[in-house]
Write an enzyme that holds these catalytic residues in place. Structure first.
Site, PDB file in Angstrom:
ATOM      1  N   GLY A  67      -0.120  -4.623   1.317  1.00 51.56           N
ATOM      2  CA  GLY A  67       0.902  -3.509   1.663  1.00 51.56           C
ATOM      3  C   GLY A  67       0.139  -2.417   2.394  1.00 51.56           C
ATOM      4  O   GLY A  67      -1.215  -2.252   2.897  1.00 51.56           O
ATOM      5  N   CYS A  68       0.911  -1.311   2.247  1.00 47.24           N
ATOM      6  CA  CYS A  68       0.364   0.095   3.037  1.00 47.24           C
ATOM      7  C   CYS A  68      -0.924   0.707   2.633  1.00 47.24           C
ATOM      8  O   CYS A  68      -1.610   1.304   3.237  1.00 47.24           O
ATOM      9  CB  CYS A  68       1.360   1.025   3.033  1.00 47.24           C
ATOM     10  SG  CYS A  68       2.921   0.581   3.851  1.00 47.24           S
ATOM     11  N   ASN A  69      -1.511   0.288   1.331  1.00 46.48           N
ATOM     12  CA  ASN A  69      -2.620   0.882   0.866  1.00 46.48           C
ATOM     13  C   ASN A  69      -3.816   0.000   1.251  1.00 46.48           C
ATOM     14  O   ASN A  69      -4.952   0.334   1.078  1.00 46.48           O
ATOM     15  CB  ASN A  69      -2.568   0.857  -0.957  1.00 46.48           C
ATOM     16  CG  ASN A  69      -2.131  -0.286  -1.491  1.00 46.48           C
ATOM     17  OD1 ASN A  69      -1.092  -0.718  -1.544  1.00 46.48           O
ATOM     18  ND2 ASN A  69      -3.098  -1.122  -1.835  1.00 46.48           N
ATOM     19  N   MET A 111      -1.077   4.809   0.150  1.00 46.62           N
ATOM     20  CA  MET A 111      -0.100   4.431  -1.121  1.00 46.62           C
ATOM     21  C   MET A 111       0.575   3.134  -0.775  1.00 46.62           C
ATOM     22  O   MET A 111       0.917   2.875   0.636  1.00 46.62           O
ATOM     23  CB  MET A 111       0.794   5.503  -1.055  1.00 46.62           C
ATOM     24  CG  MET A 111       0.052   6.841  -1.433  1.00 46.62           C
ATOM     25  SD  MET A 111      -0.289   7.712   0.259  1.00 46.62           S
ATOM     26  CE  MET A 111       1.266   8.314   0.669  1.00 46.62           C
TER      27      MET A 111
END
Length: 401
Positions: free
Chosen positions: A169-171, A388
């Site tokens: 994901g975004c992290n 995050m």
């Protein structure tokens, strides 16, 4: 789901050779700390087409006032996207999961290659100089992964070490950057590259529900890359900017970001807050974002940043530059409040959100590019990188230029 205070032991990781403790008010010197991995080049790329939020609403004929409000109050003006083909009646084709995966591969390889080549050019390096490649994505599943396709399509050496980070994901950009930094530290003088290639429009479901509309209003397509080198002499310097490698003067003037330390925080009680689910009705994967995500992230941001700075002698007030993931307006506001940051400190985070939307794992590198092109970074400055994403996870890194 509600935000709760951390109850599990926090973990941290550090790039080899921790910075020495300094007295408050003094600059932490790394001159004698030994070789460290440094970002010597960076690059970004997007699809050819972009759309305003209003254009998206019109293209898909969205009349529901609640959904229109989500789009128009997102702090996003424009996003780069690869939309479904237009049909003869003016509507958009409903793409199958197979067609979405094909889009993911085609656009991810194209933009990933462009970002990679730009980063190498800025570093003054050639494709043949790359010794290690780590590719990051969450918007599709490929076997072999992007790393193999980029070796073939870009012409990287067949001896290139490879790693694919999928589904974090975004992290994930900072997770992968830690792996690249470790490889760089173990192989001084060799170029290690990270490429984040996210085709978020290959993960869209258009079913008119609020769940999918929140996702469709937020994410954009784009790729970002960084080149890291550990100078055996500990004196690595590389120029940044479109023409920075052309002269020795430009090389001398441009500071290089050196990774000093990293710290992580996973929030197990929020493990389902961001996730992919299989939608039987649509026959494809559908992404879910819990409405409490911003508050969960904000509630844990202070703890992980304080741990990142622990043992360095640095305080939050000593950080000159903050590059936070452009996760969404509420996420940014929550981090801003909990860390006591100014609007100016997050100008690149909000600017990237405004102009690109949430680019998932590569968002913070779009902010890094804007910071470096702004020309305000000085040698000795400190920066905190923060991402995050699912887990729920907060990743941070301390950088000195």
């Amino acid at each position: 789901m509600t935000a709760t205070a951390p109850t599990a032991p926090a973990s941290s990781s550090a790039v080899p050779t921790e910075p020495a403790t300094r007295a408050p008010g003094q600059r932490l010197s790394t001159a004698n700390a030994g070789p460290r991995p440094s970002v010597v080049g960076f690059g970004t790329a997007t699809p050819a087409n972009s759309y305003t939020q209003r254009e998206m609403l019109e293209l898909f004929g969205i009349e529901d006032p609640r959904i229109r409000s989500v789009f128009l109050n997102s702090a996003i003006e424009r996003r780069y996207l690869t939309l479904p083909p237009e049909l003869a009646d003016g509507t958009r084709k409903t793409e199958t999961q197979g067609e979405l995966l094909a889009k993911h591969k085609e656009q991810g390889v194209r933009t990933g290659r462009e970002a990679l080549e730009t980063a190498l050019k800025r570093a003054g390096l050639a494709l043949s100089d790359v010794g290690y490649l780590c590719c990051v994505t969450t918007t599709g599943l490929l076997t072999p992964g992007f790393s193999a396709h980029l070796v073939k399509e870009a012409g990287l050496p067949v001896s290139t070490g490879r790693l694919d980070v999928v589904g974090m994901g975004c992290n994930a950009g900072l997770n992968a950057m830690a792996a690249v930094a470790s490889w760089s530290a173990a192989n001084p003088g060799q170029a290690a590259v990270m490429v984040c290639a996210e085709v978020c429009s290959a993960a869209y479901v258009f079913d008119g529900t609020m769940r999918t509309s929140v996702v469709n209003s937020l994410f954009g397509d784009g790729a970002a890359a960084v080149v890291m080198v550990t100078d055996p002499a500990g004196t690595a310097r590389a120029a940044h900017g479109a023409h920075a490698t052309e002269t020795a003067e430009a090389d001398e003037a441009a500071p290089v970001g050196t990774v000093l330390k990293a710290a992580s925080r996973i929030i197990p009680e929020a493990v389902d807050a961001m996730r992919y689910d299989w939608d039987d009705d649509q026959g494809k994967f559908s992404f879910f974002l819990d409405r409490d995500v911003p508050y969960v992230v904000g509630a844990n941001a202070e703890e992980v940043v304080d741990r990142l700075l622990g043992g360095t002698g640095l305080e939050r007030a000593d950080i000159d530059h903050w590059l936070v993931h452009s996760g969404g307006k509420k996420v940014i506001d929550s981090v801003k409040v909990n860390l006591g940051l100014s609007t100016y400190a997050l100008r690149h985070t909000t600017g990237v959100l405004r102009d690109y939307g949430n680019l998932s794992s590569g968002s913070f590198l779009f902010s890094y590019e804007r910071l470096m092109e702004e020309g305000r970074v000085r040698r000795g400055d400190y920066g905190v990188l923060m991402t995050m994403g699912p887990g729920s996870t907060i990743e941070t890194a301390l950088v000195q230029w």
